[in-house]
Design an enzyme around this catalytic site. Structure first.
Site, PDB file in Angstrom:
ATOM      1  N   SER A   1       7.533   9.259  12.091  1.00 20.12           N
ATOM      2  CA  SER A   1       6.404   9.198  11.159  1.00 20.12           C
ATOM      3  C   SER A   1       6.902   9.315   9.728  1.00 20.12           C
ATOM      4  O   SER A   1       7.391  10.368   9.315  1.00 20.12           O
ATOM      5  CB  SER A   1       5.404  10.320  11.440  1.00 20.12           C
TER       6      SER A   1
ATOM      7  N   ARG B   1       2.695   6.014  -3.319  1.00 21.90           N
ATOM      8  CA  ARG B   1       3.817   6.829  -3.784  1.00 21.90           C
ATOM      9  C   ARG B   1       4.032   6.707  -5.280  1.00 21.90           C
ATOM     10  O   ARG B   1       4.421   7.678  -5.944  1.00 21.90           O
ATOM     11  CB  ARG B   1       5.078   6.446  -3.002  1.00 21.90           C
TER      12      ARG B   1
ATOM     13  N   LYS C   1       0.820  -1.208   0.000  1.00 24.12           N
ATOM     14  CA  LYS C   1       0.000   0.000   0.000  1.00 24.12           C
ATOM     15  C   LYS C   1       0.856   1.261   0.000  1.00 24.12           C
ATOM     16  O   LYS C   1       0.569   2.219  -0.737  1.00 24.12           O
ATOM     17  CB  LYS C   1      -0.939  -0.007   1.208  1.00 24.12           C
ATOM     18  N   SER C   2       1.905   1.289   0.813  1.00 23.54           N
ATOM     19  CA  SER C   2       2.760   2.479   0.886  1.00 23.54           C
ATOM     20  C   SER C   2       3.379   2.801  -0.468  1.00 23.54           C
ATOM     21  O   SER C   2       3.409   3.959  -0.903  1.00 23.54           O
ATOM     22  CB  SER C   2       3.870   2.258   1.923  1.00 23.54           C
TER      23      SER C   2
ATOM     24  N   ARG D   1      -7.146  -2.874  10.369  1.00 24.21           N
ATOM     25  CA  ARG D   1      -6.178  -3.774  11.008  1.00 24.21           C
ATOM     26  C   ARG D   1      -6.733  -4.373  12.310  1.00 24.21           C
ATOM     27  O   ARG D   1      -6.404  -5.507  12.657  1.00 24.21           O
ATOM     28  CB  ARG D   1      -4.860  -3.049  11.246  1.00 24.21           C
TER      29      ARG D   1
ATOM     30  N   LYS E   1      -3.581   6.304  15.043  1.00 24.07           N
ATOM     31  CA  LYS E   1      -3.797   5.645  13.752  1.00 24.07           C
ATOM     32  C   LYS E   1      -5.287   5.726  13.398  1.00 24.07           C
ATOM     33  O   LYS E   1      -6.006   6.596  13.888  1.00 24.07           O
ATOM     34  CB  LYS E   1      -3.294   4.200  13.827  1.00 24.07           C
TER      35      LYS E   1
ATOM     36  N   GLY F   1      -4.870   8.008   5.980  1.00 24.86           N
ATOM     37  CA  GLY F   1      -3.987   9.032   6.517  1.00 24.86           C
ATOM     38  C   GLY F   1      -2.767   9.229   5.647  1.00 24.86           C
ATOM     39  O   GLY F   1      -2.294  10.353   5.451  1.00 24.86           O
TER      40      GLY F   1
ATOM     41  N   ASP G   1       2.533  -0.757  11.949  1.00 27.13           N
ATOM     42  CA  ASP G   1       1.200  -1.173  11.514  1.00 27.13           C
ATOM     43  C   ASP G   1       0.880  -2.612  11.899  1.00 27.13           C
ATOM     44  O   ASP G   1      -0.278  -3.041  11.782  1.00 27.13           O
ATOM     45  CB  ASP G   1       1.065  -1.015   9.999  1.00 27.13           C
TER      46      ASP G   1
END
Length: 448
Positions: free
Chosen positions: A174, A33, A28-29, A402, A353, A101, A326
């Site tokens: 972060s 991007r 996902k990250s 999650r 979160k 987020g 996470d």
């Protein structure tokens, strides 16, 4: 599953061993991007393996709203025709980032140094999350934010007409804050510097280099000093997204907890800023083998072979928190089935979160018959050993994907079924969770 639809109650119960191959979705990250940097590049970026969860789809819509041409060619196969650094157009409507987020904070970063305005909102969970941690450093570039009390969405961000470069020391670990500042620095002159005391996931730095930006990382007494040379011309790339270690965590942990299980999870990212959970599980006694280690799309990956294991509680090193932030919810579920206490410190970020994950896991585990201790920065789970968790509860997920998946994993090993009040948010990150787990033999079903 629909990430923004009616609640979907789901129940997990004990059954036979889990067997087979778990092909989890793309990371996902990296998916977020890839879309964002594709939109900021010149030319057509081609992405394969893109996660098509709701969070990422919302980012794709946002990039189109800022002027990029975003096209889906097939499952996980997308192209982005970029507008170049500084080329964002002002969107005609509100940007809805749903539950993400990561999406909203990174998008705010990459528009903050262009002379345009945009209004952002999200679902009920995202509207509770603090945005000041991003808008404060963006203000140093010259951007202005107008939101609800406490710096919350809906929020309008007015980009800087004449941005200045910034040096910023992140007050918390972060990757979202670091990435927002670096993305803002793309359209600022000179050098933008981020100093982070604790290293966080480095996908943004890796991908910026891949698209042609000049990014250096120096280890100093203050921590990592990351320097970006502003106003580059980013060039479109082909991006192969590796499989998401955060999604892989759920079938991996389920296989560890269900007697007789053996599964293979191929092509999972082993980025050292993301693989903390797998190290922790092995320290607890998990039988996890890393096979066919290789590099794909600039990221280290491996196939994970996982077998049922009887686990022992440990004290998790606090300096590992950033690399598994996470995964603490599912680690807490695993810890409930281990022998003895598992101590998790340095986890304050879990409080902000999608939900307060320390509180959500503590209350859910207590409802399932597991003793926990907590403070602002710590969660201690007193494990009951293999097969020792009573279960038999319905757990509140607080719109957190999650939390939902973690308790469904626990339900596969508990004495009595465990239900979650709403599994619909799972679609934001792991849209094929339900059929994938069922194909392995997991007793996870929707319930009335």
């Amino acid at each position: 599953m629909a990430g923004h639809g009616d609640p979907i109650k789901m129940t997990a119960r004990r059954g036979g061993a889990l067997q087979g191959v778990a092909e989890v979705p793309g990371d996902k990250s990296i998916s977020h991007r890839a879309l964002i940097l594709g939109a900021l590049s010149v030319g057509k970026t081609e992405i394969t393996g893109l996660l098509e969860g709701q969070d990422v789809l919302d980012t794709a819509k946002a990039m189109a709203a800022f002027g990029a041409t975003v096209t889906r060619l097939g499952e996980g196969h997308w192209t982005v025709e970029g507008v170049g650094v500084g080329g964002f157009a002002e969107p005609e409507d509100v940007i809805d980032c749903g539950n993400s987020g990561t999406g909203v904070r990174l998008i705010m970063g990459c528009m903050a140094t262009s002379p345009i305005s945009a209004t952002f909102t999200g679902d009920a969970s995202l509207r509770k999350r603090p945005m000041g941690r991003v808008t404060d450093p963006l203000a140093l570039f010259g951007a202005r934010a107008y939101g609800r009390a406490g710096g919350r969405l809906p929020m309008t961000l007015v980009g800087a007409a004449e941005p200045v470069p910034v040096t910023y020391a992140t007050p918390m670990a972060s990757a979202q804050v670091k990435s927002a500042v670096l993305l803002a620095g793309l359209n600022a002159p000179g050098q933008t510097v981020v100093i982070e005391k604790t290293a966080t996931r480095d996908h943004t730095e890796r991908m910026l280099r891949g698209f042609g930006a000049e990014v250096t990382v120096e280890v100093t007494a203050e921590g990592n000093r990351i320097t970006l040379q502003g106003q580059p011309e980013l060039t479109a790339q082909n991006v192969a997204v590796p499989r998401d270690p955060s999604s892989a965590a759920f079938p991996v942990c389920a296989a560890l907890l269900v007697p007789g299980s053996e599964i293979l999870v191929p092509g999972v990212s082993q980025n050292p800023t993301r693989n903390g959970l797998f190290l922790t599980l092995r320290e607890m006694g998990a039988d996890i083998a890393f096979e066919n280690e290789r590099e794909e799309g600039g990221e280290p990956v491996a196939d994970l072979r996982v077998r049922f294991s009887e686990l022992t509680g440990i004290e998790v090193p606090p300096d590992r928190a950033a690399s598994q932030i996470d995964e603490y919810p599912v680690l807490a579920a695993v810890a409930a089935c281990a022998r003895g206490a598992t101590v998790m410190r340095g986890v304050h970020e879990l409080r902000v979160k999608e939900s307060d994950r320390i509180d959500a896991m503590a209350r859910g585990l207590e409802a399932c018959g597991v003793r926990v201790e907590e403070d602002d920065d710590t969660l201690i789970v007193h494990g009951l050993g293999q097969g020792g968790v009573p279960g038999g509860a319905t757990v509140a997920t607080h719109l957190d994907h999650r939390i939902a998946m973690s308790f469904l994993v626990l339900g596969l090993a508990a004495q009595q079924p465990i239900s979650v009040d709403d599994g619909s948010p799972i679609a934001t990150s792991f849209p094929v969770f339900e059929p994938l787990m069922q194909a392995l033999g997991a007793g996870i079903l929707r319930s009335k």
